[in-house]
Scaffold this motif. Structure first.
Motif, PDB file in Angstrom:
ATOM      1  N   LYS A  13      22.159 -37.820  72.863  1.00 27.34           N
ATOM      2  CA  LYS A  13      21.625 -37.677  71.509  1.00 27.34           C
ATOM      3  C   LYS A  13      21.494 -36.211  71.114  1.00 27.34           C
ATOM      4  O   LYS A  13      21.817 -35.826  69.984  1.00 27.34           O
ATOM      5  CB  LYS A  13      20.275 -38.376  71.406  1.00 27.34           C
ATOM      6  N   VAL A  14      21.002 -35.399  72.070  1.00 28.72           N
ATOM      7  CA  VAL A  14      20.834 -33.964  71.787  1.00 28.72           C
ATOM      8  C   VAL A  14      22.193 -33.316  71.506  1.00 28.72           C
ATOM      9  O   VAL A  14      22.356 -32.560  70.544  1.00 28.72           O
ATOM     10  CB  VAL A  14      20.129 -33.272  72.965  1.00 28.72           C
ATOM     11  N   VAL A  15      23.164 -33.619  72.372  1.00 30.03           N
ATOM     12  CA  VAL A  15      24.513 -33.055  72.181  1.00 30.03           C
ATOM     13  C   VAL A  15      25.086 -33.506  70.835  1.00 30.03           C
ATOM     14  O   VAL A  15      25.709 -32.727  70.104  1.00 30.03           O
ATOM     15  CB  VAL A  15      25.436 -33.470  73.341  1.00 30.03           C
ATOM     16  N   GLY A  16      24.886 -34.793  70.509  1.00 29.89           N
ATOM     17  CA  GLY A  16      25.394 -35.307  69.247  1.00 29.89           C
ATOM     18  C   GLY A  16      24.768 -34.624  68.057  1.00 29.89           C
ATOM     19  O   GLY A  16      25.450 -34.319  67.075  1.00 29.89           O
ATOM     20  N   LEU A  17      23.426 -34.389  68.131  1.00 27.86           N
ATOM     21  CA  LEU A  17      22.758 -33.700  67.039  1.00 27.86           C
ATOM     22  C   LEU A  17      23.277 -32.281  66.867  1.00 27.86           C
ATOM     23  O   LEU A  17      23.499 -31.813  65.747  1.00 27.86           O
ATOM     24  CB  LEU A  17      21.246 -33.691  67.283  1.00 27.86           C
ATOM     25  N   VAL A  18      23.468 -31.574  67.991  1.00 30.72           N
ATOM     26  CA  VAL A  18      23.984 -30.197  67.922  1.00 30.72           C
ATOM     27  C   VAL A  18      25.386 -30.186  67.327  1.00 30.72           C
ATOM     28  O   VAL A  18      25.699 -29.384  66.438  1.00 30.72           O
ATOM     29  CB  VAL A  18      23.986 -29.557  69.326  1.00 30.72           C
ATOM     30  N   ALA A  19      26.246 -31.103  67.817  1.00 34.55           N
ATOM     31  CA  ALA A  19      27.616 -31.164  67.310  1.00 34.55           C
ATOM     32  C   ALA A  19      27.626 -31.512  65.828  1.00 34.55           C
ATOM     33  O   ALA A  19      28.385 -30.939  65.039  1.00 34.55           O
ATOM     34  CB  ALA A  19      28.424 -32.188  68.105  1.00 34.55           C
ATOM     35  N   GLY A  20      26.766 -32.466  65.449  1.00 35.48           N
ATOM     36  CA  GLY A  20      26.694 -32.846  64.045  1.00 35.48           C
ATOM     37  C   GLY A  20      26.234 -31.696  63.174  1.00 35.48           C
ATOM     38  O   GLY A  20      26.765 -31.484  62.071  1.00 35.48           O
ATOM     39  N   GLY A  21      25.243 -30.949  63.685  1.00 33.72           N
ATOM     40  CA  GLY A  21      24.768 -29.799  62.931  1.00 33.72           C
ATOM     41  C   GLY A  21      25.850 -28.752  62.742  1.00 33.72           C
ATOM     42  O   GLY A  21      25.984 -28.148  61.672  1.00 33.72           O
ATOM     43  N   MET A  22      26.624 -28.551  63.806  1.00 36.13           N
ATOM     44  CA  MET A  22      27.713 -27.571  63.712  1.00 36.13           C
ATOM     45  C   MET A  22      28.760 -28.021  62.703  1.00 36.13           C
ATOM     46  O   MET A  22      29.315 -27.203  61.954  1.00 36.13           O
ATOM     47  CB  MET A  22      28.344 -27.360  65.088  1.00 36.13           C
ATOM     48  N   MET A  23      29.056 -29.310  62.695  1.00 38.09           N
ATOM     49  CA  MET A  23      30.034 -29.821  61.742  1.00 38.09           C
ATOM     50  C   MET A  23      29.549 -29.667  60.310  1.00 38.09           C
ATOM     51  O   MET A  23      30.307 -29.290  59.415  1.00 38.09           O
ATOM     52  CB  MET A  23      30.337 -31.290  62.040  1.00 38.09           C
ATOM     53  N   VAL A  24      28.265 -29.953  60.096  1.00 40.17           N
ATOM     54  CA  VAL A  24      27.699 -29.794  58.755  1.00 40.17           C
ATOM     55  C   VAL A  24      27.737 -28.337  58.326  1.00 40.17           C
ATOM     56  O   VAL A  24      28.116 -28.015  57.191  1.00 40.17           O
ATOM     57  CB  VAL A  24      26.263 -30.327  58.711  1.00 40.17           C
ATOM     58  N   ALA A  25      27.374 -27.442  59.263  1.00 41.43           N
ATOM     59  CA  ALA A  25      27.390 -26.014  58.945  1.00 41.43           C
ATOM     60  C   ALA A  25      28.814 -25.548  58.647  1.00 41.43           C
ATOM     61  O   ALA A  25      29.055 -24.760  57.724  1.00 41.43           O
ATOM     62  CB  ALA A  25      26.804 -25.218  60.115  1.00 41.43           C
ATOM     63  N   GLY A  26      29.785 -26.048  59.449  1.00 44.08           N
ATOM     64  CA  GLY A  26      31.176 -25.667  59.216  1.00 44.08           C
ATOM     65  C   GLY A  26      31.681 -26.158  57.871  1.00 44.08           C
ATOM     66  O   GLY A  26      32.384 -25.440  57.151  1.00 44.08           O
ATOM     67  N   ALA A  27      31.316 -27.409  57.526  1.00 45.06           N
ATOM     68  CA  ALA A  27      31.742 -27.961  56.241  1.00 45.06           C
ATOM     69  C   ALA A  27      31.128 -27.172  55.087  1.00 45.06           C
ATOM     70  O   ALA A  27      31.798 -26.886  54.084  1.00 45.06           O
ATOM     71  CB  ALA A  27      31.357 -29.429  56.153  1.00 45.06           C
ATOM     72  N   ALA A  28      29.842 -26.830  55.248  1.00 44.81           N
ATOM     73  CA  ALA A  28      29.174 -26.054  54.196  1.00 44.81           C
ATOM     74  C   ALA A  28      29.834 -24.685  54.029  1.00 44.81           C
ATOM     75  O   ALA A  28      30.051 -24.212  52.913  1.00 44.81           O
ATOM     76  CB  ALA A  28      27.696 -25.894  54.538  1.00 44.81           C
ATOM     77  N   PHE A  29      30.180 -24.050  55.161  1.00 42.68           N
ATOM     78  CA  PHE A  29      30.826 -22.743  55.116  1.00 42.68           C
ATOM     79  C   PHE A  29      32.191 -22.856  54.438  1.00 42.68           C
ATOM     80  O   PHE A  29      32.567 -22.030  53.593  1.00 42.68           O
ATOM     81  CB  PHE A  29      30.988 -22.205  56.546  1.00 42.68           C
ATOM     82  N   THR A  30      32.946 -23.916  54.780  1.00 41.82           N
ATOM     83  CA  THR A  30      34.289 -24.095  54.219  1.00 41.82           C
ATOM     84  C   THR A  30      34.238 -24.302  52.711  1.00 41.82           C
ATOM     85  O   THR A  30      34.976 -23.672  51.951  1.00 41.82           O
ATOM     86  CB  THR A  30      34.995 -25.298  54.879  1.00 41.82           C
ATOM     87  N   TRP A  31      33.348 -25.205  52.269  1.00 38.79           N
ATOM     88  CA  TRP A  31      33.293 -25.526  50.857  1.00 38.79           C
ATOM     89  C   TRP A  31      32.589 -24.454  50.030  1.00 38.79           C
ATOM     90  O   TRP A  31      32.741 -24.405  48.808  1.00 38.79           O
ATOM     91  CB  TRP A  31      32.578 -26.864  50.654  1.00 38.79           C
ATOM     92  N   SER A  32      31.841 -23.596  50.644  1.00 42.38           N
ATOM     93  CA  SER A  32      31.096 -22.569  49.896  1.00 42.38           C
ATOM     94  C   SER A  32      32.012 -21.494  49.334  1.00 42.38           C
ATOM     95  O   SER A  32      31.667 -20.841  48.340  1.00 42.38           O
ATOM     96  CB  SER A  32      30.049 -21.907  50.805  1.00 42.38           C
ATOM     97  N   GLY A  33      33.191 -21.281  49.964  1.00 44.32           N
ATOM     98  CA  GLY A  33      34.087 -20.226  49.511  1.00 44.32           C
ATOM     99  C   GLY A  33      33.617 -18.840  49.903  1.00 44.32           C
ATOM    100  O   GLY A  33      34.100 -17.826  49.366  1.00 44.32           O
ATOM    101  N   ILE A  34      32.667 -18.759  50.836  1.00 38.75           N
ATOM    102  CA  ILE A  34      32.134 -17.460  51.247  1.00 38.75           C
ATOM    103  C   ILE A  34      33.201 -16.603  51.903  1.00 38.75           C
ATOM    104  O   ILE A  34      33.279 -15.391  51.671  1.00 38.75           O
ATOM    105  CB  ILE A  34      30.936 -17.653  52.210  1.00 38.75           C
ATOM    106  N   TYR A  35      34.058 -17.252  52.747  1.00 38.00           N
ATOM    107  CA  TYR A  35      35.042 -16.463  53.481  1.00 38.00           C
ATOM    108  C   TYR A  35      36.115 -15.940  52.520  1.00 38.00           C
ATOM    109  O   TYR A  35      36.693 -16.698  51.744  1.00 38.00           O
ATOM    110  CB  TYR A  35      35.712 -17.300  54.580  1.00 38.00           C
ATOM    111  N   ASN A  36      36.392 -14.660  52.552  1.00 43.05           N
ATOM    112  CA  ASN A  36      37.324 -14.013  51.647  1.00 43.05           C
ATOM    113  C   ASN A  36      38.742 -14.118  52.219  1.00 43.05           C
ATOM    114  O   ASN A  36      39.040 -13.545  53.262  1.00 43.05           O
ATOM    115  CB  ASN A  36      36.939 -12.545  51.461  1.00 43.05           C
TER     116      ASN A  36
END
Length: 375
Positions: A13-36
């Motif tokens: 469960k802990v590993v799944g939560l960490v992985a899920g959090g990373m995926m959410v953070a990655g998706a947010a970073f991708t869709w935010s357009g922050i990376y130039n």
């Protein structure tokens, strides 16, 4: 927290939560357009490092099984230089020449290739030229079936001269372009032809490039049409033929059909025994191998769709026969005929018949019956 008391379900469960959090953070970073993604802005250091490691390991692993042929042949090097001048100079430049200012705006910028042979083994150079590299602007070779063309480019890059004069000689930059006066696209194609093939009083740029002077207009026109349709494979000729409209193709075919063959310079004496064996194949065939006589089609007494082979470069004839053996020229009706013939020949027979045909006068058309010629 006592890790000893945690069961595997809790850990999962802990590993799944960490992985899920990373995926959410990655998706947010991708869709935010922050990376130039602008080419005017360099990558982050970690991004550059990841790209470079992935690229170098990918090239190294995929080129491991490639067998490198001899690369010191002057004809191969000259052919590669002609291809380099036609397709690579806009990005990579010529030896001792300033980089095109437009190209400096690319990220990553195209590397200077003057010392590429010191940085990469030939098998890696071959793989890069053939397949290109994603996210760099480096394209794949226009037709991946033509390993012989790619090896010619590799031979040139492995032996690239450091001086402008050495490069100019190999790429034949002093050759005058053919001016047909038929528009920009057709004119560009004519100029490219003059860089490799004959011009008035000038021969081909090496013995790996076919002699076109004096070949029939019908054959030359069909060849250009096949290149344009991608039914005759060539990473060098397909882009040239693509520039030509119908009138341009006809004009180019007529130009070379009327061009007088350049008198060949004297070369080393031929092996008389090899010439004798090649003459027998050319004039009588090899019945036990179901190989017809070459001159039954290529003597100048038959259809104009069959090219004269007398005086053609031995290296070019042998190279084309090997290409037919490997399936690189079997996409047309005429190509399938020659593919069956080439597959029936062994390596010595290919060398023999190529040497004999090259020993004949350029443009020589046979008028005597084959039975008499074979005596």
């Amino acid at each position: 927290m006592d890790l000893k008391n945690l069961d595997w379900i809790t850990i999962a469960k802990v590993v799944g939560l960490v992985a899920g959090g990373m995926m959410v953070a990655g998706a947010a970073f991708t869709w935010s357009g922050i990376y130039n993604v602008a080419a005017s802005k360099d990558h982050l250091g970690i991004t550059t490092w990841i790209f470079e490691v992935v690229r170098e390991r990918s090239i190294a692993v995929r080129s491991l099984s490639i067998e490198v042929p001899p690369l010191g042949n002057e004809g191969m090097i000259r052919l590669g230089a002609s291809h380099y001048e036609g397709g690579c100079v806009p990005c990579h430049g010529r030896p001792d020449e300033k980089t095109n200012p437009i190209v400096t705006g690319m990220l990553p910028p195209p590397p200077n290739l003057e010392d590429v042979s010191k940085r990469r083994p030939p098998e890696e150079i071959f793989w890069i030229v053939k397949h290109g590299i994603k996210y760099t602007g480096m394209p794949a070779w226009p037709n991946p079936q033509r390993d012989d063309e790619i090896w010619a480019m590799t031979a040139f890059l492995a032996n690239m001269p450091s001086s402008p004069s050495g490069y100019s000689d190999l790429a034949r930059l002093t050759r005058d372009p053919v001016d047909n006066g038929e528009g920009l696209a057709n004119g560009r194609a004519f100029t490219r032809c003059g860089r490799c093939h004959e011009n008035e009083g000038i021969g081909t740029n090496g013995d790996h490039i076919p002699r076109l002077a004096g070949l029939s207009e019908d054959y030359l026109l069909r060849s250009l049409q096949e290149y344009a349709r991608r039914t005759r494979a060539s990473g060098a000729m397909e882009p040239v033929a693509d520039l030509l409209d119908d009138s341009g193709m006809r004009g180019l075919a007529a130009y070379y059909a009327e061009l007088r063959p350049v008198v060949k310079k004297s070369s080393a004496a031929h092996d008389p025994e090899q010439i004798r064996r090649g003459k027998a194949i050319a004039n009588s065939g090899i019945p036990q191998q179901q190989v017809p006589a070459c001159m039954s089609c290529h003597s100048g007494r038959q259809s104009h769709q069959f090219p004269l082979l007398a005086g053609q470069h031995a290296a070019y004839i042998a190279g084309q026969l090997r290409l037919w053996q490997k399936g690189g020229r079997g996409q047309t009706a005429y190509g399938r005929i020659m593919a069956a013939v080439a597959r029936a020949l062994d390596e010595r027979q290919i060398e023999d018949v190529a040497a004999y045909l090259a020993s004949l006068p350029s443009g020589y058309a046979q008028t005597a019956p084959l039975a008499e010629v074979g005596r």
